[in-house]
Design an enzyme around this catalytic site. Structure first.
Site, short mmCIF file in Angstrom:
data_model
loop_
_atom_site.label_atom_id
_atom_site.label_comp_id
_atom_site.label_asym_id
_atom_site.label_seq_id
_atom_site.Cartn_x
_atom_site.Cartn_y
_atom_site.Cartn_z
N ASN A 79 61.60 -47.96 22.22
CA ASN A 79 61.75 -48.75 20.98
C ASN A 79 60.63 -49.76 20.84
OD1 ASN A 79 63.17 -49.94 23.21
ND2 ASN A 79 64.23 -51.33 21.84
N CYS A 85 63.46 -47.30 16.66
CA CYS A 85 64.20 -46.92 17.87
C CYS A 85 63.38 -45.95 18.72
CB CYS A 85 65.49 -46.21 17.50
SG CYS A 85 66.73 -47.26 16.71
N GLU A 100 59.66 -53.05 18.54
CA GLU A 100 60.20 -54.03 17.59
C GLU A 100 59.09 -54.76 16.85
OE1 GLU A 100 63.07 -56.36 19.79
OE2 GLU A 100 64.43 -54.64 19.91
N CYS A 150 69.14 -42.56 14.00
CA CYS A 150 68.49 -41.61 14.92
C CYS A 150 69.23 -40.28 14.93
CB CYS A 150 68.41 -42.21 16.32
SG CYS A 150 67.18 -43.53 16.42
N CYS A 179 71.77 -44.39 17.70
CA CYS A 179 72.32 -45.01 16.49
C CYS A 179 72.42 -43.97 15.37
CB CYS A 179 71.46 -46.20 16.06
SG CYS A 179 69.94 -45.73 15.21
N GLU A 200 64.40 -43.13 20.09
CA GLU A 200 64.64 -41.71 19.77
C GLU A 200 63.76 -41.26 18.61
OE1 GLU A 200 66.77 -44.16 20.18
OE2 GLU A 200 68.73 -43.47 20.86
N1 THU Z 1 67.64 -48.99 19.69
C1 THU Z 1 67.09 -47.78 20.05
O1 THU Z 1 65.93 -47.70 20.44
N2 THU Z 1 67.88 -46.69 19.95
C2 THU Z 1 69.17 -46.68 19.52
O2 THU Z 1 69.74 -45.62 19.29
C3 THU Z 1 69.86 -47.96 19.36
C4 THU Z 1 68.99 -49.14 19.22
C5 THU Z 1 66.80 -50.17 19.76
C6 THU Z 1 66.44 -50.73 18.40
C7 THU Z 1 66.19 -52.18 18.75
O3 THU Z 1 64.82 -52.30 19.18
C8 THU Z 1 67.09 -52.46 19.93
O4 THU Z 1 67.45 -51.19 20.46
C9 THU Z 1 68.35 -53.23 19.57
O5 THU Z 1 69.02 -52.63 18.53
#
Ligand code: THU
Length: 160
Positions: A62, A73, A64, A115, A112, A75
């Protein structure tokens, strides 16, 4: 009115060692790339490793952003990288692992909703299921045979 009940079938492994060898390798790559997560805001690091045909692996973590919705994310970082680099290669499996630097998270972390939708696009495109394996830092690994198990009532291109 008639009730409609939708069920999903998942499998739960006690730990990585209980999963098939190729999944163990894939999950280890996901654990490795999890460290590359850029997560200064959530402190929640996620790694994903995708196994393509011909034994190719594409990874993602991920990423940000100060403008929160601009982040992505793990995925989707991985699946879009796979689509960009190997558009004709079928996606066989994805392994996902997450680690919170803030809280002790003990239950496996599923992808999530956004994704799941993104992964479903590729499952529809290739007309073959993508196996999903997810866990937290360590411990239990949950397997879904297909994105469909995690995303029933999907919106896909059949309506377009
Ligand atoms: N995140 C992911 O990388 N994958 C997911 O399926 C759930 C959330 C990341 C997004 C963000 O950078 C952090 O986790 C908190 O939500």
């Amino acid at each position: 009115m008639k009730p409609l009940t939708i069920t999903s079938r998942l499998e739960v492994y006690d730990d990585i060692e209980e999963t098939p060898e190729d999944v163990q390798d894939l999950m280890k790559q996901a654990i490795g790339v999890r460290e590359n997560a850029y997560a200064p805001y959530s402190k929640f690091k996620v790694g994903a490793a995708i196994l393509l045909e011909e034994n190719r692996v594409v990874v993602g973590s991920n990423q940000e952003n100060a403008s929160y919705p601009s982040g992505l994310c793990a995925e989707r970082t991985a699946v879009y990288a796979a689509g960009a680099q190997f558009p004709d290669s079928r996606i066989l499996k994805i392994a996902i692992t997450a680690k919170s630097l803030r809280n002790k998270v003990v239950t496996p972390v599923p992808p999530c909703g956004a994704c799941r939708q993104a992964l479903m696009e590729y499952e529809v495109k290739q007309d073959k299921p993508i196996e999903i394996y997810f866990m937290v830092e360590m411990g239990k690994v949950v397997k879904a045979e297909s994105v469909k198990e995690l995303l029933p009532l999907v919106f896909d291109n059949s309506w377009l």
